[in-house]
Design an enzyme around this catalytic site. Structure first.
Site, PDB file in Angstrom:
ATOM      1  N   VAL A 192       0.559  -3.585   0.140  1.00 55.12           N
ATOM      2  CA  VAL A 192      -0.518  -4.574   0.143  1.00 55.12           C
ATOM      3  C   VAL A 192      -0.569  -5.292  -1.196  1.00 55.12           C
ATOM      4  O   VAL A 192      -0.892  -6.482  -1.264  1.00 55.12           O
ATOM      5  CB  VAL A 192      -1.869  -3.906   0.476  1.00 55.12           C
ATOM      6  N   GLY A 193      -0.221  -4.595  -2.274  1.00 54.01           N
ATOM      7  CA  GLY A 193      -0.188  -5.227  -3.597  1.00 54.01           C
ATOM      8  C   GLY A 193       0.750  -6.427  -3.633  1.00 54.01           C
ATOM      9  O   GLY A 193       0.452  -7.449  -4.255  1.00 54.01           O
ATOM     10  N   GLU A 210      -3.619  -2.188  -9.337  1.00 57.11           N
ATOM     11  CA  GLU A 210      -3.628  -0.747  -9.594  1.00 57.11           C
ATOM     12  C   GLU A 210      -3.059  -0.074  -8.357  1.00 57.11           C
ATOM     13  O   GLU A 210      -3.760   0.130  -7.359  1.00 57.11           O
ATOM     14  CB  GLU A 210      -5.049  -0.265  -9.898  1.00 57.11           C
ATOM     15  N   CYS A 244      -4.402   8.584  -6.440  1.00 57.41           N
ATOM     16  CA  CYS A 244      -3.210   7.809  -6.818  1.00 57.41           C
ATOM     17  C   CYS A 244      -2.450   8.421  -7.978  1.00 57.41           C
ATOM     18  O   CYS A 244      -1.247   8.213  -8.118  1.00 57.41           O
ATOM     19  CB  CYS A 244      -3.595   6.364  -7.139  1.00 57.41           C
TER      20      CYS A 244
END
Length: 509
Positions: A192-193, A210, A244
Site C-alpha cells: 500500500v505504501g 512507515e 511492525c
C-alpha cells in the site's frame, strides 16, 4: 462534490484562515488531546479489547503512555521548536538577519494502521498540530471499534474543521489520495505504501512512509541466552505478533539453536501459562483474512513450539519453527503474526551477509556480550533502527527518530522529529538598504579587482553568530579595548615621565 473533497476543502479553508499559526492555539489543541487520552482511557481500552483482545494493562504500556509523553514534550518544547533559528554567516551577510523559520506545511493526510490504532494515528497528529498544520485523519477500518471511538471523540476535543476524521475502507482511502495534500503520512504495508507514493507523485506531495519488513534478531553464542530469549519472546508475541518492529526471525549458530528453543519454551510458560488461549495477556489476530494468511505461512512446517489455531476466535498459539530454509516463503514475507522462525548461520559474518542480501529492515536486534562483535554488526549492516540486547525499546524514546530505510520506509517521526518532518524550513535573509558600498564589488562592470574581492568574501569561513558566540565576542572586544587603552596610558605616562626628566636635567645643566 464528494464528502471527502468537502472535508478536505473545509480543512484547507480553516488552515488558510490563520487560526493554527498562534502557538497559543496549538497548545490549547494539544492540551485538549491530552485531556481526551486521560478522560477516555477506559473506553479506549475496551475498544482495543474488542478489536485485538488486548489486555487492559497492555494498552497504556503499548500505546497511551507514548502518546502522553509525546504530548507533554510537544507542549514543553513548542516555543523552542517553532522559534527562528539563527545560522552562520559569511562576510557579505555579517550585518544581516539570517535564520531558518519553521512554517506549517498546510493540510496533512494521516492514514493510520490497525495494529496500534491509537499510537500510530495520534503520534503523527501531535506533530501536525504542534507544527501548525491542519490534518485529515483516516483510521484503519480493520480496527473497527477503535476507529468508531476515535471518530466520536476527536470532534469533541479538537477543532472539527481543522482535524476531521474520515471513515471507510480502501475506496475511501483511494478517494482521499486523489485529492491534493501538503504532506501524506502513511503507516502500513509496503504494498500500500507504493500506492500512496504513486498517488502523491501526481501533485509532488512529500510523503512519510512507515512500513515494515522482516526485522532480524541475531543471537550471539557469547551472551546470556535465557535473558535474550525472554526479551525476544515478549517482543515477538506481544499484540499477537502484530507489531511492525517485532523480531521477525532469529539468526543463530546451530550449536545454540536447541538452547534458544528451550529458553523460549520456558518463557512462554512463564508469560502465558500452559494454555495461552485462556491467558488474558495474549491477543488475537485482527480478522479471518489475516488469520488465514499467517496459518498459510506455516504450511509444511512441524512447529517445535505451538502451532495450534482456532479460526472461530482468530487464535494462533505462540509458534516457533526451527531450521527454516533461508529461501522459503516464510522468509520472503513479513509474518506479522505469532510465528517465530529460526534460521541457523555459521557465524556472525554469515549472519551479516544474510541480512545484507535482503531488503533493509525497519529494525535490527543484536544480542551479544562482545562489544567488538556488536560494533561490527552495527557498522556492516543498515536498518531503520537498532536495539542491542533488547527489542523494540528504541521506539519508546522520543529523542530518537523512528523510521525505515529503503523498502522499510522513508521519513522519520517522534518528538521533535515529527515537528521537523511536518514543517517547512524556510530560509530567511533580511538585510538593510544601507551600506550599499559593501555590494559594489558584485555589480557590473566587473574587473579583476572587483572579482577578487567578491571571491574572497564568498569563500570566507562561516561565522557563528549565535547568542553565546556574540556574548563572548563582545566580552573579548571589551577586554581587548581595555588592554589597548591601558597599554596606551602606560606608554603615554612613560613618555611624559621621560620628557620631564629631560627637562629638569637641562634646567640644572
Amino acid at each position: 462534490v464528494s464528502m471527502a473533497r468537502q472535508v478536505v476543502q473545509r480543512a484547507k479553508e480553516a488552515f488558510l484562515s490563520g487560526r493554527t499559526r498562534p502557538l497559543e492555539f496549538r497548545l490549547q489543541q494539544l492540551q485538549s488531546l491530552q485531556r481526551m487520552i486521560t478522560e477516555k482511557e477506559t473506553e479506549i481500552c475496551t475498544a482495543l479489547k474488542q478489536d485485538l483482545h488486548r489486555s487492559q494493562y497492555d494498552t497504556p504500556l503499548l500505546e497511551l503512555i507514548s502518546i502522553e509523553n509525546e504530548l507533554k514534550l510537544a507542549m514543553e518544547k513548542l516555543s523552542e521548536w517553532a522559534s527562528r533559528r539563527p545560522v552562520e554567516k559569511n562576510l557579505l551577510s555579517l550585518s544581516d538577519e539570517v535564520y531558518i523559520h519553521p512554517q506549517p506545511l498546510g493540510v496533512v493526510l494521516i492514514i493510520g494502521a490497525w495494529n496500534y490504532p491509537w499510537a500510530v494515528t495520534l503520534l503523527p497528529l501531535v506533530g501536525a498540530i504542534a507544527a501548525g498544520n491542519a490534518a485529515v485523519v483516516k483510521p484503519s477500518e480493520l480496527s473497527e471499534h477503535s476507529s468508531l471511538l476515535l471518530r466520536a471523540l476527536l470532534p469533541r476535543y479538537l477543532d472539527m474543521e481543522l482535524y476531521p476524521v474520515v471513515m471507510g475502507g480502501a475506496s475511501e482511502t483511494q478517494e482521499l489520495l486523489r485529492l491534493r495534500f501538503d504532506h501524506i503520512f502513511y503507516t502500513g504495508s509496503c504494498a500500500v505504501g507504493r500506492l500512496v507514493m504513486e498517488a502523491a507523485a501526481r501533485y509532488l506531495t512529500p510523503v512519510t512512509l512507515e512500513l515494515g519488513g522482516k526485522s532480524p534478531c541475531y543471537i550471539d553464542k557469547n551472551c546470556n541466552i535465557m535473558v535474550a530469549c525472554r526479551r525476544i519472546t515478549w517482543g515477538k508475541f506481544v499484540n499477537c505478533g502484530q507489531t511492525c518492529i517485532a523480531p521477525d526471525y532469529i539468526l543463530c549458530e546451530r550449536s545454540i539453536q536447541g538452547r534458544v528453543v528451550d529458553c523460549i519454551r520456558q518463557t512462554l510458560l512463564e508469560f502465558y501459562g500452559i494454555d495461552p488461549k485462556s491467558s488474558p495477556d495474549y491477543g488475537r489476530i485482527i480478522n479471518r483474512h489475516h488469520f488465514n494468511r499467517v496459518v498459510g505461512l506455516m504450511e509444511g512446517y512441524a512447529p517445535v513450539l505451538g502451532g495450534q489455531s482456532d479460526p472461530s476466535q482468530c487464535y494462533i498459539a505462540p509458534t516457533v519453527l526451527r531450521d527454516v530454509p533461508p529461501h522459503s516463503r516464510l522468509m520472503q514475507e513479513e509474518i506479522f503474526g505469532p510465528v517465530l522462525p529460526i534460521v541457523t548461520v555459521s557465524d556472525m559474518d554469515d549472519a551479516i551477509s544474510f541480512i545484507n542480501e535482503r531488503e533493509k529492515p525497519l529494525a535490527l536486534y543484536i544480542f551479544s556480550s562482545d562489544k567488538k562483535a556488536i560494533n561490527k554488526m552495527m557498522e556492516e549492516t543498515t536498518s531503520g533502527g537498532v536495539t542491542v540486547n533488547d527489542v523494540m525499546m528504541h521506539y519508546t524514546l522520543s529523542s530518537l527518530p523512528f523510521g525505515g530505510v529503503g523498502q522499510s520506509g522513508m521519513g522519520r517521526y517522534h518528538g521533535k522529529h515529527t515537528f521537523e518532518q511536518l514543517s517547512h524550513h524556510r530560509a530567511c535573509l533580511v538585510r538593510s538598504l544601507a551600506m550599499e558600498n559593501v555590494n559594489l564589488s558584485r555589480y557590473p562592470p566587473q574587473d579583476r579587482r572587483r572579482a577578487r574581492r567578491v571571491k574572497m568574501a564568498l569563500k570566507s569561513p562561516l561565522i557563528d553568530m549565535s547568542k553565546r558566540t556574540l556574548v563572548w565576542a563582545v566580552v573579548a572586544t571589551i577586554i581587548g579595548c581595555a588592554l589597548f587603552i591601558t597599554l596606551m596610558v602606560i606608554l603615554l605616562v612613560a613618555a611624559g615621565l621621560n620628557c620631564t626628566c629631560w627637562y629638569w636635567r637641562g634646567f640644572y645643566n
